[in-house]
Design an enzyme around this catalytic site. Structure first.
Site, PDB file in Angstrom:
ATOM      1  N   GLU A  48       0.830  -1.212   0.000  1.00  0.00           N
ATOM      2  CA  GLU A  48       0.000   0.000   0.000  1.00  0.00           C
ATOM      3  C   GLU A  48       0.866   1.265   0.000  1.00  0.00           C
ATOM      4  O   GLU A  48       0.591   2.217  -0.740  1.00  0.00           O
ATOM      5  CB  GLU A  48      -0.923   0.023   1.226  1.00  0.00           C
ATOM      6  CG  GLU A  48      -2.030  -1.027   1.212  1.00  0.00           C
ATOM      7  CD  GLU A  48      -3.069  -0.820   0.112  1.00  0.00           C
ATOM      8  OE1 GLU A  48      -3.210   0.310  -0.391  1.00  0.00           O
ATOM      9  OE2 GLU A  48      -3.738  -1.804  -0.254  1.00  0.00           O
ATOM     10  N   ASN A  52       1.281   3.887  -3.109  1.00  0.00           N
ATOM     11  CA  ASN A  52       0.953   5.306  -2.918  1.00  0.00           C
ATOM     12  C   ASN A  52       2.076   6.215  -3.422  1.00  0.00           C
ATOM     13  O   ASN A  52       1.800   7.245  -4.050  1.00  0.00           O
ATOM     14  CB  ASN A  52       0.686   5.599  -1.433  1.00  0.00           C
ATOM     15  CG  ASN A  52      -0.719   5.231  -1.013  1.00  0.00           C
ATOM     16  OD1 ASN A  52      -1.551   4.861  -1.831  1.00  0.00           O
ATOM     17  ND2 ASN A  52      -0.983   5.314   0.280  1.00  0.00           N
ATOM     18  N   ARG A 106      -9.370   4.144  -7.093  1.00  0.00           N
ATOM     19  CA  ARG A 106      -8.661   3.853  -5.856  1.00  0.00           C
ATOM     20  C   ARG A 106      -9.710   3.646  -4.770  1.00  0.00           C
ATOM     21  O   ARG A 106     -10.779   4.262  -4.807  1.00  0.00           O
ATOM     22  CB  ARG A 106      -7.745   5.015  -5.451  1.00  0.00           C
ATOM     23  CG  ARG A 106      -6.811   5.524  -6.548  1.00  0.00           C
ATOM     24  CD  ARG A 106      -5.871   4.466  -7.042  1.00  0.00           C
ATOM     25  NE  ARG A 106      -5.145   3.828  -5.958  1.00  0.00           N
ATOM     26  CZ  ARG A 106      -4.498   2.677  -6.087  1.00  0.00           C
ATOM     27  NH1 ARG A 106      -4.515   2.034  -7.229  1.00  0.00           N
ATOM     28  NH2 ARG A 106      -3.837   2.174  -5.077  1.00  0.00           N
TER      29      ARG A 106
HETATM   30  N1  ADP Z   1       3.029   9.032  -1.012  1.00  0.00           N
HETATM   31  C1  ADP Z   1       2.017   9.900  -1.225  1.00  0.00           C
HETATM   32  N2  ADP Z   1       2.237  11.083  -1.857  1.00  0.00           N
HETATM   33  C2  ADP Z   1       1.230  11.958  -2.076  1.00  0.00           C
HETATM   34  N3  ADP Z   1      -0.054  11.741  -1.690  1.00  0.00           N
HETATM   35  C3  ADP Z   1      -0.334  10.580  -1.050  1.00  0.00           C
HETATM   36  C4  ADP Z   1       0.671   9.609  -0.792  1.00  0.00           C
HETATM   37  N4  ADP Z   1       0.093   8.567  -0.144  1.00  0.00           N
HETATM   38  C5  ADP Z   1      -1.202   8.887  -0.017  1.00  0.00           C
HETATM   39  N5  ADP Z   1      -1.481  10.088  -0.554  1.00  0.00           N
HETATM   40  C6  ADP Z   1      -2.796  10.786  -0.561  1.00  0.00           C
HETATM   41  O1  ADP Z   1      -3.622  10.188   0.427  1.00  0.00           O
HETATM   42  C7  ADP Z   1      -4.818   9.693  -0.168  1.00  0.00           C
HETATM   43  C8  ADP Z   1      -5.282   8.459   0.557  1.00  0.00           C
HETATM   44  O2  ADP Z   1      -4.371   7.359   0.355  1.00  0.00           O
HETATM   45  P1  ADP Z   1      -4.928   5.871   0.485  1.00  0.00           P
HETATM   46  O3  ADP Z   1      -5.610   5.727   1.808  1.00  0.00           O
HETATM   47  O4  ADP Z   1      -3.826   4.925   0.181  1.00  0.00           O
HETATM   48  O5  ADP Z   1      -6.056   5.798  -0.643  1.00  0.00           O
HETATM   49  P2  ADP Z   1      -5.911   5.652  -2.232  1.00  0.00           P
HETATM   50  O6  ADP Z   1      -4.484   5.294  -2.554  1.00  0.00           O
HETATM   51  O7  ADP Z   1      -6.852   4.559  -2.584  1.00  0.00           O
HETATM   52  O8  ADP Z   1      -6.294   6.982  -2.818  1.00  0.00           O
HETATM   53  C9  ADP Z   1      -4.478   9.488  -1.625  1.00  0.00           C
HETATM   54  O9  ADP Z   1      -5.619   9.528  -2.441  1.00  0.00           O
HETATM   55  C10 ADP Z   1      -3.515  10.659  -1.883  1.00  0.00           C
HETATM   56  O10 ADP Z   1      -4.228  11.842  -2.104  1.00  0.00           O
HETATM   57 MG    MG Z   2      -3.362   3.913  -1.598  1.00  0.00          MG
END
Ligand code: ADP
Ligand code: MG
Length: 141
Positions: A48, A52, A106
């Site tokens: 995960e 991300n 997502r």
């Molecule tokens: N490494 C990252 N860099 C930038 N934004 C991030 C990162 N990880 C997460 N995010 C932000 O946090 C949100 C939530 O992440 P997550 O819970 O993994 O849901 P998803 O990946 O399904 O969108 C993402 O939609 C993104 O906007």
């Molecule tokens: Mg994610």
């Protein structure tokens, strides 16, 4: 707490590297003699976080993802860091079901999964600077 072992991996932000990252961390964690369930939890959380960094942090563009693993007697610490776009509103990002990319289908559950499968989760992020995920999991307690 005494450090038993440590490793660092640096990967390009390519989706092919996600399974490599997950398997590498799992292989390293195996030194602590974890249960199959503990290994599965670690793999899922790493997957995960790395996904991300690839999708959100670098938005499919080229960049480097650093993975640091430290083994303690009964615990593993995993740090996953990118130098991507960062997160503006961390509270919102960490809410279950929140995603900034609904068009990419997502689930918005990445942080929730990391939080529930690991024993601790800290997210540090600055817009324009990148994101750092610090997770720990107790093994064999
Ligand atoms: N490494 C990252 N860099 C930038 N934004 C991030 C990162 N990880 C997460 N995010 C932000 O946090 C949100 C939530 O992440 P997550 O819970 O993994 O849901 P998803 O990946 O399904 O969108 C993402 O939609 C993104 O906007
Ligand atoms: Mg994610």
């Amino acid at each position: 707490m005494e450090i038993k072992n440590r490793m660092r991996l640096e990967l390009m932000s390519k989706s092919q590297n996600e399974s490599f990252a997950r398997s590498s961390v799992a292989a390293f964690a195996a030194q602590l003699d974890p249960t199959l369930e503990e290994i599965a939890d670690i793999k899922t959380a790493v997957s995960e976080a790395v996904t991300n960094s690839i999708i959100h942090g670098y938005e499919g563009k080229e960049g480097l993802i650093a993975i640091d693993c430290t083994l303690f007697e009964n615990q593993i610490q995993i740090i996953i860091e990118d130098k991507g776009i960062g997160i503006e509103n961390l509270n919102q990002a960490m809410e279950p079901l929140y995603t900034s990319k609904p068009e990419m289908e997502r689930s918005g559950m990445g942080f929730t999964v990391m939080d529930s499968f690991m024993d601790s989760l800290i997210v540090e992020s600055q817009p324009g600077q990148g994101t750092k995920i610090i997770m720990t999991k107790k093994i064999n307690n």
